[in-house]
Structures are given as structure tokens and as C-alpha cells.
Design a protein around this motif. Structure first.
Motif, PDB file in Angstrom:
ATOM      1  N   LEU A 188     -17.370  22.335  -7.416  1.00 23.92           N
ATOM      2  CA  LEU A 188     -16.979  23.597  -7.403  1.00 23.92           C
ATOM      3  C   LEU A 188     -15.442  23.719  -6.452  1.00 23.92           C
ATOM      4  CD1 LEU A 188     -20.031  26.024  -7.586  1.00 23.92           C
ATOM      5  CD2 LEU A 188     -18.422  25.075  -9.379  1.00 23.92           C
ATOM      6  N   GLU A 189     -14.611  23.771  -6.736  1.00 22.73           N
ATOM      7  CA  GLU A 189     -13.339  23.972  -6.268  1.00 22.73           C
ATOM      8  C   GLU A 189     -13.124  25.382  -5.916  1.00 22.73           C
ATOM      9  OE1 GLU A 189     -11.655  21.533  -5.387  1.00 22.73           O
ATOM     10  OE2 GLU A 189     -11.062  20.025  -6.861  1.00 22.73           O
ATOM     11  N   HIS A 190     -12.545  25.869  -4.588  1.00 21.86           N
ATOM     12  CA  HIS A 190     -12.291  27.106  -4.093  1.00 21.86           C
ATOM     13  C   HIS A 190     -13.398  28.198  -4.233  1.00 21.86           C
ATOM     14  CE1 HIS A 190      -8.192  25.220  -4.891  1.00 21.86           C
ATOM     15  NE2 HIS A 190      -7.851  26.342  -3.840  1.00 21.86           N
ATOM     16  N   ALA A 191     -14.686  27.488  -3.933  1.00 20.79           N
ATOM     17  CA  ALA A 191     -15.879  28.140  -3.709  1.00 20.79           C
ATOM     18  C   ALA A 191     -16.305  28.489  -2.269  1.00 20.79           C
ATOM     19  CB  ALA A 191     -17.007  27.385  -4.597  1.00 20.79           C
ATOM     20  N   ARG A 192     -17.148  29.546  -2.165  1.00 15.97           N
ATOM     21  CA  ARG A 192     -17.637  29.858  -0.988  1.00 15.97           C
ATOM     22  C   ARG A 192     -18.994  29.341  -0.596  1.00 15.97           C
ATOM     23  NH1 ARG A 192     -14.651  34.564   1.483  1.00 15.97           N
ATOM     24  NH2 ARG A 192     -13.021  35.285  -0.011  1.00 15.97           N
ATOM     25  N   HIS A 193     -18.995  28.938   0.695  1.00 21.21           N
ATOM     26  CA  HIS A 193     -20.538  28.627   1.163  1.00 21.21           C
ATOM     27  C   HIS A 193     -21.176  30.054   1.627  1.00 21.21           C
ATOM     28  CE1 HIS A 193     -23.393  25.373   2.769  1.00 21.21           C
ATOM     29  NE2 HIS A 193     -23.983  26.594   3.075  1.00 21.21           N
ATOM     30  N   VAL A 194     -22.244  30.446   0.852  1.00 27.49           N
ATOM     31  CA  VAL A 194     -22.831  31.721   1.569  1.00 27.49           C
ATOM     32  C   VAL A 194     -24.427  31.450   1.793  1.00 27.49           C
ATOM     33  CG1 VAL A 194     -23.229  34.116   1.190  1.00 27.49           C
ATOM     34  CG2 VAL A 194     -21.103  33.246   0.597  1.00 27.49           C
ATOM     35  N   GLU A 195     -24.893  31.920   2.804  1.00 26.83           N
ATOM     36  CA  GLU A 195     -26.489  31.635   2.803  1.00 26.83           C
ATOM     37  C   GLU A 195     -27.029  32.757   3.240  1.00 26.83           C
ATOM     38  OE1 GLU A 195     -25.702  28.530   5.752  1.00 26.83           O
ATOM     39  OE2 GLU A 195     -26.199  29.852   7.208  1.00 26.83           O
ATOM     40  N   VAL A 196     -28.548  32.914   3.005  1.00 26.55           N
ATOM     41  CA  VAL A 196     -29.271  34.232   3.399  1.00 26.55           C
ATOM     42  C   VAL A 196     -30.329  33.581   4.272  1.00 26.55           C
ATOM     43  CG1 VAL A 196     -31.038  35.875   2.292  1.00 26.55           C
ATOM     44  CG2 VAL A 196     -28.760  35.086   1.127  1.00 26.55           C
ATOM     45  N   GLN A 197     -30.512  34.230   5.545  1.00 30.36           N
ATOM     46  CA  GLN A 197     -31.286  34.078   6.368  1.00 30.36           C
ATOM     47  C   GLN A 197     -32.695  34.733   6.033  1.00 30.36           C
ATOM     48  OE1 GLN A 197     -31.257  32.539   9.757  1.00 30.36           O
ATOM     49  NE2 GLN A 197     -33.703  32.602   9.358  1.00 30.36           N
ATOM     50  N   PHE A 223     -26.266  28.959  -0.843  1.00 36.31           N
ATOM     51  CA  PHE A 223     -25.842  29.118  -2.178  1.00 36.31           C
ATOM     52  C   PHE A 223     -24.150  28.745  -2.083  1.00 36.31           C
ATOM     53  CE2 PHE A 223     -29.148  32.194  -1.681  1.00 36.31           C
ATOM     54  CZ  PHE A 223     -29.933  32.105  -2.919  1.00 36.31           C
ATOM     55  N   MET A 224     -23.596  28.353  -3.220  1.00 39.44           N
ATOM     56  CA  MET A 224     -22.178  28.257  -3.529  1.00 39.44           C
ATOM     57  C   MET A 224     -21.778  29.408  -4.255  1.00 39.44           C
ATOM     58  SD  MET A 224     -21.098  25.740  -1.869  1.00 39.44           S
ATOM     59  CE  MET A 224     -19.411  25.480  -2.436  1.00 39.44           C
ATOM     60  N   LEU A 225     -20.851  30.297  -3.977  1.00 38.09           N
ATOM     61  CA  LEU A 225     -20.277  31.639  -4.548  1.00 38.09           C
ATOM     62  C   LEU A 225     -19.117  31.407  -4.950  1.00 38.09           C
ATOM     63  CD1 LEU A 225     -20.719  34.735  -4.970  1.00 38.09           C
ATOM     64  CD2 LEU A 225     -19.881  34.944  -2.654  1.00 38.09           C
ATOM     65  N   LYS A 226     -18.888  31.494  -6.428  1.00 36.88           N
ATOM     66  CA  LYS A 226     -17.420  31.778  -6.870  1.00 36.88           C
ATOM     67  C   LYS A 226     -17.328  32.912  -7.746  1.00 36.88           C
ATOM     68  CE  LYS A 226     -14.044  28.769  -8.892  1.00 36.88           C
ATOM     69  NZ  LYS A 226     -13.562  27.307  -9.453  1.00 36.88           N
ATOM     70  N   GLY A 227     -16.314  33.803  -7.183  1.00 41.94           N
ATOM     71  CA  GLY A 227     -16.402  35.041  -8.061  1.00 41.94           C
ATOM     72  C   GLY A 227     -17.685  35.846  -7.704  1.00 41.94           C
ATOM     73  N   GLU A 228     -18.114  36.148  -8.872  1.00 38.57           N
ATOM     74  CA  GLU A 228     -19.252  37.161  -9.028  1.00 38.57           C
ATOM     75  C   GLU A 228     -20.688  36.142  -8.972  1.00 38.57           C
ATOM     76  OE1 GLU A 228     -19.431  40.508  -8.949  1.00 38.57           O
ATOM     77  OE2 GLU A 228     -17.758  40.439  -8.257  1.00 38.57           O
ATOM     78  N   ASP A 229     -20.502  34.847  -9.273  1.00 38.30           N
ATOM     79  CA  ASP A 229     -21.649  34.018  -9.817  1.00 38.30           C
ATOM     80  C   ASP A 229     -22.053  33.069  -8.489  1.00 38.30           C
ATOM     81  OD1 ASP A 229     -21.696  34.804 -12.207  1.00 38.30           O
ATOM     82  OD2 ASP A 229     -20.267  33.576 -12.790  1.00 38.30           O
ATOM     83  N   THR A 269     -11.229  32.836   2.265  1.00 35.53           N
ATOM     84  CA  THR A 269     -11.679  31.732   2.673  1.00 35.53           C
ATOM     85  C   THR A 269     -12.615  30.942   1.670  1.00 35.53           C
ATOM     86  OG1 THR A 269     -13.617  32.677   3.588  1.00 35.53           O
ATOM     87  CG2 THR A 269     -12.139  32.477   5.060  1.00 35.53           C
ATOM     88  N   HIS A 270     -12.610  29.635   1.725  1.00 38.86           N
ATOM     89  CA  HIS A 270     -13.334  28.811   0.911  1.00 38.86           C
ATOM     90  C   HIS A 270     -13.672  27.365   1.420  1.00 38.86           C
ATOM     91  CE1 HIS A 270      -9.602  26.845  -0.365  1.00 38.86           C
ATOM     92  NE2 HIS A 270      -9.117  28.106  -0.265  1.00 38.86           N
ATOM     93  N   THR A 271     -14.392  26.701   0.744  1.00 37.94           N
ATOM     94  CA  THR A 271     -14.704  25.344   1.527  1.00 37.94           C
ATOM     95  C   THR A 271     -13.587  24.220   1.373  1.00 37.94           C
ATOM     96  OG1 THR A 271     -15.497  24.655  -0.734  1.00 37.94           O
ATOM     97  CG2 THR A 271     -17.153  25.426   0.611  1.00 37.94           C
ATOM     98  N   GLY A 272     -12.316  24.780   0.597  1.00 39.91           N
ATOM     99  CA  GLY A 272     -11.288  23.705   0.766  1.00 39.91           C
ATOM    100  C   GLY A 272     -10.159  24.586   1.671  1.00 39.91           C
TER     101      GLY A 272
END
Length: 615
Positions: free
Chosen positions: A192-201, A265-271, A420-423
């Protein structure tokens, strides 16, 4: 009640756990390898047990030795920290079978999430969004991401954009996964290009209560390892947050999770799509603690004792950002650095979780992270300013670090805007070094001030035809400066640079000179006026850039190689480092073999360069 806790870890996380135990009246037992004999976590614990050896395989990854140490020291519980055996179900079972309390989730839950391949199938069945899994043997569409099934932290992970690169990347990922986790199994996912790495504690007790304790964004990564983490994420809306929390809670409930853990999770847009569940405390847990006002280690211990969580999750307050400060050389492709850390001081209203202090020896056997520097403030902008200022003002002497990169990220417009994003690091250019000339001038002036004859600096002349000169090495580059010794001051030199007066703080450690200023920091080596003659290396000799273990040899004596060809691969500080031919030619000598330990500077191979006609 837990009375004495053995911490099956080292460094920063061991000290972090000790702090909570001291506050709660719990005695602690440290374990330590031979290189860690004088480490801070060993001194700060109430008791300590040696694990003979140096490598993690012989020490911190030996479940039998750690359980034996716990029993010997009279511990009644074991906390695994993160890394090493923290997600090893077999170790958790050994601890429980020995009659000790395991501070973590049940072994069955660890096992359920231990294989990322099986974990994805289980999460999909629980209704958690997942990416399709690709079989490494039948991948045809690119780009893809190769991932280790049994671990995380960027180990065994490779991005592959072209089919021609896939076979080598797959073999390398499997080797690294085997070395890091004892399991070479890998799988693939669409990248997934230009996605965000988001995590929940998450935090769950044995009575059925599960907290989704805020989200963290960890998108800025290098070599798939996080270096900047923050909470809350600037990209997560109330609607996304609600869905993230629901998915994380469903993931925890589906495996009967107990204790502290993280759903990524990987977050891209709303998904968003499920990545993994880390069945342990995360490196980046401090940002959650600061925002929510909780001590996650304390709750781990209380839950292990059977305590109930309140039904109401603590409300968030403000914004927190963490950066990981690593000992690594930006001029050598971020190669991990080892050696003596002469000075380590980070000022300001920040939280510093560190495994090192002044005089620490940074070993080649372990991860090169020196510390986590964390700032908390009412707003994201205020937290960024506070953290960047603390890093800029720090005194870190003896080893090169990634500090400048971290400051530049925090000051970058895209980061300030939350874009920001993973790239991120691949997309934006960052200067790796500063202009060393003014730093060398400041070092020369300060050195002159420390060498005086009476009240005059050494080198001063009443009548002189030329100004004194000094030479320094910055990395492998030699620079020379001229200076006027009458301008010298001992430790602080003020230079007028383009009409702006700038202070430079100078510290000396033998021939090493460390210079800090608001413009950055530079490490210099004094070049002696009359250097000792050195024994030269044979032409074409390739030397080990650092101590390490040979994990692969790609050539044989007599082979013809091109410039840039891989000669062998070293493993050091949990990472693989390719050693390449600097020129085309013939391998006339091959002086190492697989599994051999080498020291920095050891000659590994000799490549006889082709003549001009041959080339």
C-alpha cells in the motif's frame, strides 16, 4: 501479590520496568550478558544474574537460563519487556510451569498471533478488515511487501517492486527472519503506497473488560523500523477512531487477550486493514501513557495479580510525540555504530527513556537504540517544538547518531501539517550532515586556548608570516582550517558567521573533539602534525565495516566480479549489511566463511582490479 519480579530483558525497557516496580514496592531481578555486566539496568535492580555469553542466542534468548535465574533469585514473576522472548509462547509456558507468574497474555493468545499468516485468517473471521495474503511461491503482481511470519520490528521485511529483484529479496528476508526469530517463514502482501501505520493500544483484564486506549501513528519509518511515533494521529477522525477501536477490541476478544497489547493497521484514506497484534508492550508505549495519564507497566503487573480495570477508559489529554535516537552513521548508509558514549544529556521538559548514560559502551550485539525522547504538550505544535528544541540542545558525544534527521523531520513542513505516510523519508530529501568548516574552526580555537605558554596560546607569534593551521577528520574526510589564536576561548567559542554570532560548545576526549551549536553537531578527529606511519592494505582489500557475523558468502576465490557485486553479508546489531566489491576484478583471496565472527577492519576478501584495457 507479586513480590519479586525478574525482568527478562535489558537496556531501556528493563530500566523502565524497574522504575515502576520501585514506585510500587516490588523487588526486581535483572539478567545480563557479559557485555552488559556494568549496564545501568544491572546496577538499578535489587538482584542480578549473569547469563554467560555475548550474543542474544546465548543469553537473552535462552528461556531455560532465564527461568533458572528467576528461581535462583527467588522471583515469583517474570516480565518479558519487548523483543527477545516477549512474544514466545514456549517461554511463557516454561515460566508458568515453573510456578511463576507470567506478566503478559496467555501462551495460547501469543501463539494465536505468533504466526502472522494464521493471525490474518483469524482476524478476518472475526470481522477485522485484512489485506489479501500472497503466496511467495506464486507472486506475479508487484510491488509487494515480504514479511516475516514470526516477528516484527522490520526484521525479515523487504519491499519488492520488480520481479527480477524478488528471488534475492525473498532469500534475504528468510535468512533475517531465521536469525531474528528462529523461523524463516515469510509471506507477501500487496504494497500500500502512501498509507499510514496506525495502531491501537489495548489493555484487557481477566474479568472481561477491554480498553482501547487511544491510537498512535507510527508512519515515519526507515528500513521498516519506526523512528517517530505520536498520539493521537493527525489523520484519524472521530469516525475512523470509532471503527479502529471497534476492530481492535474485536481482535482482542477473539483470542481472549489479557494484559497490554497493540493491534496494528494500515490506514489509507478512510479505510484501514489489519497488520498484526503485538502481544506485548510496545516500544512507543510512552506516548499513550502521557496522553492518557496511565502507567501501562503498572497495569500489566496489576492485571497479572488479578485486578479489574475500571469500566471507564481514561480520557485523552493533549498530544505526545516520541522519537527513537539511534547510534548510526548517516554518511555510511545509516550503519549502526558501536563504541564509547562519552557524554549523554538531553535537557528540557521531556521524558527520556534510555538504557545508556555517560561512559556507556554500545555493543555490536544488540539494537543500536540509545534512547526514546518523548514530549507531551496541550497541542501537537507545542509538543513538536518542545521535542525538537530538546534534541537540538542535547549533548551526545562519542558516537554519531540520527539526531539531525529527527530534528529535520520535526521541523519539516509536511510533518508539521500532519502529512505523513510510510514512504515519508523516501519522498522528502533530508541533509545528512552540516557544513563542518565552522565547527572545525571552533575546535581549533578551543584547542589552542587549552595549550598555553604563560598567558599566551601555543602557536602565538609576535611577528608571523602566516596564521596557524589545524587539520581534522570528519568521518573519512580531512579538512584544514586557519585560525588566529588570540581569538581563542577554552570550551565555548563564538563565531561571527555572515553577520550572525553563533556559540559553539567544544568538548574533548583524547583525539576526539565534539562540537555542538544551534547549527547542529559535528564529531572531529584531530589529525596529528606528525602521524605515525601506517601499514597499508593490499590493493583491492575489502575490510569489515563493523564487528559482526558472516551470514552469507556470495563469491568464491577466482570469481570474476563487477563493481557493486555482493561479496558477502554481515549481520550486526540485528541487521544484515551487504559488503560490496568497490571495483571490477578477480577475487584473489577470500579470508572468511559462513558463521565466522569478524572484527571491524578485518580483511574479508581481496579483489584484484581489472587493468584499464580489461575494463
Amino acid at each position: 501479590m507479586i513480590k519479586t519480579l525478574l525482568i527478562a530483558n535489558r537496556g531501556e525497557i528493563a530500566r523502565r520496568i524497574i522504575r515502576t516496580c520501585q514506585a510500587g514496592g516490588i523487588r526486581t531481578v535483572a539478567v545480563f550478558s557479559d557485555p552488559d555486566t556494568d549496564a545501568p539496568h544491572v546496577r538499578e535492580a535489587d538482584f542480578a544474574v549473569n547469563l554467560p555469553g555475548a550474543s542474544p542466542t546465548d543469553t537473552y534468548l535462552r528461556a531455560d537460563l532465564i527461568v533458572e535465574a528467576a528461581l535462583k533469585a527467588g522471583a515469583d514473576a517474570v516480565h518479558p519487556g519487548y523483543g527477545f522472548l516477549s512474544e514466545n509462547a514456549g517461554f511463557a509456558r516454561k515460566v508458568q510451569e515453573a510456578g511463576l507468574t507470567w506478566v503478559g497474555p496467555e501462551p495460547d493468545a501469543i501463539e494465536a498471533m505468533g504466526s502472522k499468516v494464521a493471525a490474518k485468517k483469524r482476524m478476518a473471521a472475526a470481522g477485522v478488515p485484512t489485506l489479501p495474503e500472497l503466496d511467495p511461491e506464486t507472486v506475479t503482481e508487484f510491488p509487494v511487501l515480504i514479511k516475516a511470519s514470526a516477528g516484527g520490528g522490520g526484521r525479515g521485511m523487504r519491499i519488492v517492486r520488480e520481479k527480477a529483484e524478488f528471488a534475492d529479496a525473498l532469500a534475504s528476508a528468510r535468512r533475517e527472519a531465521e536469525s531474528a526469530f528462529g523461523d524463516p517463514t515469510v509471506f507477501c502482501e500487496p504494497l500500500l503506497e502512501h498509507a499510514r501505520h496506525v495502531e491501537v493500544q489495548i489493555l484487557a483484564d481477566t474479568h472481561g473488560t477491554v480498553w482501547a486506549l487511544g491510537e498512535r501513528e507510527c508512519s515515519i519509518q526507515r528500513r521498516h523500523q519506526k523512528i517517530v511515533e505520536e498520539s493521537p494521529s493527525p489523520a484519524v477522525t472521530d469516525d475512523i477512531r470509532k471503527r479502529l477501536f471497534a476492530a481492535a477490541t474485536a481482535a482482542a476478544e477473539s483470542i481472549g487477550y489479557v494484559g497490554a497489547g497493540t493491534v496494528e493497521f494500515m490506514l489509507k484514506g478512510e479505510d484501514f486493514h489489519f497488520l498484526e497484534v503485538n502481544t506485548r508492550l510496545q516500544v512507543e508505549h510512552p506516548v499513550t501513557e502521557l496522553v492518557h495519564g496511565v502507567d501501562l507497566v503498572e497495569w500489566q503487573l496489576r492485571i497479572a495479580e488479578g485486578a479489574k480495570l475500571p469500566t471507564q477508559t481514561p480520557e485523552p489529554n493533549g498530544h505526545a510525540i516520541e522519537v527513537r535516537l539511534y547510534a548510526e552513521d548517516p554518511d555510511r548508509d545509516w550503519r549502526p555504530a558501536s563504541g564509547t558514549l562519552h557524554r549523554f544529556h538531553v535537557p528540557g521538559d521531556i521524558r527520556l527513556d534510555s538504557g545508556v548514560e555517560d561512559g556507556a559502551e554500545i555493543s555490536v550485539h544488540y539494537d543500536p537504540m540509545l534512547a526514546k525522547v518523548i514530549a507531551h504538550a496541550p497541542t501537537r505544535a507545542a509538543a513538536i517544538r518542545k521535542l525538537a528544541t530538546a534534541l537540538e540542545s542535547a549533548r551526545i558525544h562519542g558516537l554519531v547518531t540520527n539526531r539531525r534527521l529527527l530534528v529535520d523531520i520535526l521541523r519539516h513542513d509536511a510533518f508539521l501539517n500532519g502529512d505523513t505516510h510510510t514512504g515519508f523519508l523516501a519522498e522528502h530529501e533530508f541533509a545528512r550532515t552540516v557544513d563542518p568548516q565552522p565547527f572545525a574552526l571552533a575546535a581549533a580555537l578551543a584547542n589552542a586556548a587549552t595549550r598555553r605558554v604563560g598567558h599566551l596560546p601555543l602557536g602565538w607569534r609576535n611577528v608571523r608570516s602566516q596564521r596557524p593551521k589545524a587539520k581534522f577528520l570528519v568521518g573519512e574526510t580531512e579538512i584544514e582550517v586557519e585560525y588566529d589564536p588570540k581569538q581563542a576561548t577554552p570550551d565555548v567559542v563564538a563565531l561571527d558567521l555572515d553577520g550572525v554570532r553563533t556559540p559553539f560548545h567544544v568538548a574533548r576526549y583524547g583525539d576526539l573533539v565534539e562540537v555542538d551549536s544551534p547549527r547542529g553537531s559535528v564529531s572531529l578527529r584531530i589529525v596529528p602534525r606528525f602521524p605515525e606511519p601506517e601499514t597499508g592494505l593490499a590493493p583491492g582489500a575489502t575490510v569489515a565495516p563493523m564487528p559482526g557475523t558472516v551470514v552469507r558468502v556470495g563469491v568464491q576465490q577466482g570469481d570474476q566480479v563487477e563493481a557493486g557485486a555482493e561479496l558477502l553479508v554481515l549481520e550486526a546489531m540485528k541487521m544484515e549489511h551487504r559488503v560490496l566489491a568497490t571495483s571490477a576484478g578477480t577475487v584473489t583471496e577470500l579470508l572468511v566463511e559462513k558463521a565466522q565472527q569478524v572484527n571491524a577492519g578485518d580483511v574479508l576478501a581481496v579483489v584484484a582490479e581489472k587493468s584499464g584495457d580489461e575494463q
